[in-house]
Design a protein around this motif. Structure first.
Motif, mmCIF file in Angstrom:
data_model
loop_
_atom_site.group_PDB
_atom_site.id
_atom_site.type_symbol
_atom_site.label_atom_id
_atom_site.label_comp_id
_atom_site.label_asym_id
_atom_site.label_seq_id
_atom_site.Cartn_x
_atom_site.Cartn_y
_atom_site.Cartn_z
ATOM 1 N N UNK A 109 -4.656 9.402 6.687
ATOM 2 C CA UNK A 109 -3.572 9.051 5.799
ATOM 3 C C UNK A 109 -3.811 9.665 4.271
ATOM 4 N N UNK A 110 -2.846 10.204 3.978
ATOM 5 C CA UNK A 110 -2.822 10.564 2.270
ATOM 6 C C UNK A 110 -1.907 9.895 1.396
ATOM 7 N N UNK A 133 -6.751 5.718 8.532
ATOM 8 C CA UNK A 133 -6.007 6.872 9.441
ATOM 9 C C UNK A 133 -5.400 6.101 10.542
ATOM 10 N N UNK A 134 -4.743 6.758 11.407
ATOM 11 C CA UNK A 134 -4.078 6.216 12.338
ATOM 12 C C UNK A 134 -4.072 6.893 13.816
ATOM 13 N N UNK A 135 -3.852 6.323 14.822
ATOM 14 C CA UNK A 135 -3.995 7.279 16.016
ATOM 15 C C UNK A 135 -2.768 7.486 16.474
ATOM 16 N N UNK A 136 -2.599 8.960 16.776
ATOM 17 C CA UNK A 136 -1.298 9.316 16.894
ATOM 18 C C UNK A 136 -1.306 9.954 18.678
ATOM 19 N N UNK A 148 1.262 11.710 5.312
ATOM 20 C CA UNK A 148 1.551 11.397 3.607
ATOM 21 C C UNK A 148 1.805 10.045 3.732
ATOM 22 N N UNK A 149 1.636 9.152 2.695
ATOM 23 C CA UNK A 149 2.165 7.816 2.539
ATOM 24 C C UNK A 149 2.569 7.652 1.079
ATOM 25 N N UNK A 184 -0.395 -1.005 6.421
ATOM 26 C CA UNK A 184 -1.085 0.412 5.592
ATOM 27 C C UNK A 184 -1.522 0.428 4.687
ATOM 28 N N UNK A 185 -0.757 -0.269 3.658
ATOM 29 C CA UNK A 185 -0.918 -0.446 2.230
ATOM 30 C C UNK A 185 -0.204 -1.552 1.611
#
Length: 193
Positions: A109-110, A133-136, A148-149, A184-185
């Protein structure tokens, strides 16, 4: 998407002792390639070339063209085992990419616009990243280098969840598919001194 190319050699000498000799004497990294409709194959990579490729974050979430004894295969990194103290790679696992078949991998994730977000700039809050990071799940052609976040509209006390992320076409989040809408944040009020 960045195209990354690595050269490898097939190896027949297997086991713990053989792997140690590869690392110590030949400066090679033992690895294995599996998946698809082919049998698993033991390979070795030149340590300095592999370390150079791993310096780029995109390597971990990109399709890599792995040339094994002159034959190219598309793979992704599934796992790395690193030395506990020195952080160099001891062993690598690669999974073959099959065209038209969905694959599951981790993507970083950015976080963007954090310093200009409403919660930070106007309300004096601080950003907390819960995951990086995430699992896709997607086909290889749709695999993003990163997701992008955007934190520009997040206020103090607000939490960004996986369902709030804007995903590229053809990409699904594994956690959401299982019903887990993880945080996430968030932006929280900064502590007074």
């Amino acid at each position: 998407m960045t195209k990354i190319t690595l050269n490898a050699e097939a190896r027949s000498d297997l086991g713990k002792g053989a792997s140690r000799r590869l690392r110590r004497n030949a400066n090679l990294v033992p690895a294995v390639v599996y998946g698809g409709d082919k049998a698993p194959q033991s390979i070795s990579l030149l340590a300095k070339d592999f370390a150079k490729a791993l310096e780029n974050e995109a390597t971990f979430s990109s399709v890599i063209s792995l040339t094994i004894d002159g034959k190219a295969e598309d793979v992704v990194i599934k796992a790395l085992q690193r030395h506990p103290a020195k952080s160099f790679v001891l062993h690598a696992d690669f999974v073959r990419v099959v065209a038209g078949q969905k694959m599951t991998t981790s993507v970083p994730l950015h976080f963007i616009n954090a310093e200009n977000s409403v919660g930070v700039k106007q309300q004096g809050g601080e950003v907390s990243h819960v995951i990086s990071e995430v699992e896709v799940s997607c086909e290889a052609k749709d695999l993003p280098e990163f997701i992008e976040v955007d934190l520009s509209n997040v206020e103090v006390g607000q939490i960004l969840h996986l369902s709030d992320l804007k995903l590229p076409k053809g990409v699904q989040l594994v956690a959401l598919a299982h019903g887990n809408n993880l945080a996430v944040a968030n932006i929280h009020a900064s502590r007074a001194e």
